[in-house]
Write an enzyme that holds these catalytic residues in place. Structure first.
Site, short mmCIF file in Angstrom:
data_model
loop_
_atom_site.label_atom_id
_atom_site.label_comp_id
_atom_site.label_asym_id
_atom_site.label_seq_id
_atom_site.Cartn_x
_atom_site.Cartn_y
_atom_site.Cartn_z
CG HIS A 131 0.26 6.38 -0.74
ND1 HIS A 131 -0.78 7.03 -1.36
CD2 HIS A 131 -0.25 5.79 0.37
CE1 HIS A 131 -1.90 6.85 -0.65
NE2 HIS A 131 -1.60 6.10 0.40
CG HIS B 29 0.29 8.81 -7.21
ND1 HIS B 29 -0.82 9.23 -6.51
CD2 HIS B 29 0.15 9.35 -8.44
CE1 HIS B 29 -1.59 9.97 -7.29
NE2 HIS B 29 -1.02 10.06 -8.46
CG HIS C 251 -1.80 1.18 1.36
ND1 HIS C 251 -3.14 1.14 1.06
CD2 HIS C 251 -1.55 2.46 1.77
CE1 HIS C 251 -3.67 2.34 1.26
NE2 HIS C 251 -2.71 3.16 1.69
CD GLU C 252 1.58 3.62 3.67
OE1 GLU C 252 1.80 4.69 3.06
OE2 GLU C 252 0.55 3.42 4.33
#
Length: 703
Positions: free
Chosen positions: A495, A498, A491-492
């Site tokens: 980010h 991105h 998940h991290e």
């Protein structure tokens, strides 16, 4: 270095960042930023161009932003008395400075003058988006308010920064203030060996135990307390730990009750001052939901769709416990839910999370994740040699070997990321995965530097970080993660991708600075690869034998995936509903003594009924209350983005989860675009249509 926090070096010398330098450095950065803004306004409204207006404005406070970002980061990972003192000393001045920018009449006049030029009217693409977003930022922040309201708005922003910082400090301090040392090992029956060893080694490290007199130390950091709630057979011990975790933010000097009232009131006054009915409408006007009503309808609509499954799961758990204990079904105590849920899951699916933990040593997870997304997104990641010197060390600021990079703690790692086709360095990042007392809880990603194009049109690299509080290693065993922790890592990293994949030539539009109900799409979609056999086989290997997860264990894991999915969904919805209602219906007239009754009424149909009733998490809910905005009125964004990620992953499932063509399409339409276009359009660019909510319900087994 005379002003270490004002460094422009890409590779930061963390050992030089002495808290004693913060006040002088930030005041110097404030003065420079103000001088840059003054230079823009003193030039007047004539002859305004894109470069001398918008680009000059973008760059005016860049040095301050970077310096204050370093201070804020250190406050998150290396909190100390001296750092906290300096941070709190400068927080009002920094908050006031940024609050004043959109309220500067002369600066606003310059921007409006440029917006009226023929050059501005002819802008296209990212440049037009930058103009539109900048003008909207100023209007949203009060640029058109009369002087007396502008002055009050500045005061509100300063107050919000102080009380939200205090809220976060209270949570950190309350978390670190509690420990439980057990000397009777028989009380730890049921606890898995990983958690048992961690508790023992923690007690040794803290001087609470010796090899001759062993003891086991538990704290309120998640990897310590949650396995206790899940596995300990001793109900009284589970109750003691649960009560301590539930009391964070409740007591004495750490009581956040009054701060919540203050924060809600300040936000509500700010929204009214800016012409909005409430804070939800104010903060959501430029996000995908657009207003509080739409966000609320999204939450309540999902609630309706999963409520019957939610009730059924509760009933089945209560019946399971009753059968196992030879009693009549009844409401469970809050400290019983995780324990009996784990037992029920194991019985229903013959699956225990601890069975898969040995297959997820953290280095395998990290390297496997890099391998997967290198293939999917056309990138290459290389680790660099990291070195650590404490602040004040004799080597602080001294030359280091070529290729080495300084980090802020000896557990932190550093990586470079390249485009695999062109070899271009896209960026670099730090990774800090394990809990420490001076480090705040949870997991997060942050940016330290956002790239843009240089004078020759070349993209400059980004710099970011990912942090977590994952299961640490022990003396005899590497850090082996639960599957949920593996999802957190993925998940991290989503980010981070991105941020690092941003290819917008204008810095302010690059990376993760997008609508908050869109920002979780890149992070949440990456969690899907944690559930696919094809991708798991690339990194899920037993730490002793290197064997992959067996087919039998894999199928048990997949079958158990949606165990209590309605309860998990409803927990997220309860937090979103509490958030929206507090900010839209109760912020202007809340009394301290009413807080729990009000929240209880809001989430009554969203939570598991227990005996005794469980207190709400508002007083430790840092997502909502530890920064001026944060996820306030936007916690629904996790579920909103989950709809997007479940739907978008259907394309990967159809075309191949390791298909580089699909991955590059996602990189080019989503990851690289930052805030250069409307997020709804970016989604349509990837999927060819608007999102479909059913994909989420199907994935969760609720449709």
């Amino acid at each position: 270095m005379s002003h270490p926090f004002l460094t422009t070096d890409f590779e930061i010398r963390w050992s030089s960042l002495d808290p004693e330098c913060i006040e002088a450095d930030i005041r110097k950065a404030l003065a420079t930023a103000q001088a840059n803004l003054d230079a823009i306004t003193k030039a007047g409204t004539d002859g305004r161009t894109f470069d001398n207006t918008l680009m000059a404005f973008q760059d005016a406070a860049q040095g301050l932003g970077r310096a204050w970002g370093l201070v804020g980061h250190l406050d998150s990972v290396c909190n100390s008395d001296s750092l906290r003192k300096a941070y709190n000393a400068m927080l009002p001045e920094v908050s006031e400075f940024f609050a004043k920018i959109p309220l500067d009449d002369k600066l606003w006049a310059v921007l409006k003058a440029f917006a009226d030029t023929e050059e501005a009217k002819a802008l296209q693409g990212a440049e037009k988006r930058f103009l539109d977003e900048t003008m909207a930022d100023f209007i949203e922040a009060g640029a058109d308010l009369p002087p007396e309201k502008k002055k009050r708005l500045e005061q509100l922003e300063t107050e919000l920064s102080k009380v939200t910082q205090k809220f976060g400090e209270n949570v950190l301090d309350a978390t670190n203030a509690w420990e439980l040392v057990i000397t009777d090992k028989s009380r730890l029956s049921g606890l898995p060996s990983t958690a048992l060893t961690s508790a023992y080694e923690d007690a040794l490290a803290k001087g609470k135990a010796t090899q001759e007199d062993p003891a086991w130390r538990f704290t309120l950091h998640f990897p310590s307390y949650y396995p206790a709630l899940q596995y300990l057979d001793d109900a009284s011990l589970r109750k003691e730990i649960w009560e301590a975790a539930s009391a964070i933010g409740f007591k004495g000097n750490h009581d956040n009750t009054g701060l919540i009232k203050q924060i809600l009131g300040l936000r509500h006054e700010k929204a009214k001052l800016l012409g909005h009915q409430d804070f939800s409408d104010h903060i959501l006007q430029r996000r995908m939901a657009k207003d509080g009503k739409t966000a609320d309808e999204f939450v309540t609509g999902l609630h309706t769709k999963v409520f019957s499954s939610f009730e059924q799961e509760i009933e089945e758990l209560e019946q399971y416990k009753a059968k196992a204990t030879g009693t009549q079904p009844s409401r469970m105590a809050p400290w019983e839910i995780a324990y009996w849920s784990e037992k029920q899951r194991k019985e229903l699916y013959d699956f225990d999370e601890e069975e898969v933990r040995p297959y997820f040593p953290i280095n395998n997870v990290i390297n496997g994740m890099f391998s997967i997304y290198s293939k999917v997104f056309g990138i290459r990641i290389e680790e660099r040699e990291a070195v650590f010197f404490p602040v004040g060390d004799e080597k602080a600021g001294q030359p280091i070997k070529e290729g080495q990079v300084e980090v802020w703690h000896n557990e932190v790692k550093y990586y470079d990321m390249f485009d695999s086709e062109t070899g271009r360095k896209m960026g670099s990042f730090f990774a800090d995965w394990h809990p420490r007392e001076p480090k705040r809880g949870g997991a997060w990603m942050n940016s330290l530097r956002t790239g843009e194009t240089d004078a020759d049109g070349n993209f400059l690299p980004h710099l970011g970080l990912i942090c977590g509080n994952l299961t640490p290693s022990t003396k005899d065993k590497p850090a082996c993660l639960t599957h949920r922790e593996v999802e957190t890592v993925f998940h991290e990293f989503g980010h981070l991708l991105h941020h690092l994949c941003g290819e917008v030539p204008i810095r302010s539009l690059n990376g993760i600075d997008v609508a908050w109900d869109f920002v979780e799409l890149p992070s949440q979609i990456l969690e899907n690869w944690c559930w696919e056999r094809e991708s798991l086989d690339l990194f899920a290997r037993h730490y002793e034998t290197s064997a992959p997860i067996s087919e039998e264990l894999f199928h048990k894991m997949i079958k158990a995936r949606n165990y209590q999915s309605a309860m998990d969904t409803m927990r997220q919805l309860s937090l979103g509903k509490m958030d929206i209602d507090l900010h839209s219906k109760h912020a202007g007239n809340l009394k301290d003594e009413e807080l729990d009754d009000i929240i209880g009424g809001i989430i009554a149909n969203y939570i598991i009924p227990t005996d005794p009733p469980a207190p709400n998490i508002a007083r430790r809910f840092t997502h909502l209350f530890s920064s001026s905005v944060g996820y306030a009125s936007a916690y629904y964004s996790y579920k909103w983005s989950e709809v997007l990620d479940a739907d978008a992953f259907t394309r990967f499932k159809k075309e191949g989860i390791l298909n580089p063509e699909t991955g590059m399409a996602f990189r080019q339409t989503i990851l690289s675009k930052g805030n250069s276009a409307d997020p709804a359009q970016l989604y349509r660019d990837f999927m060819g249509r608007d999102p479909e909510q059913d994909a989420l319900l199907v994935r969760a087994g609720l449709a």
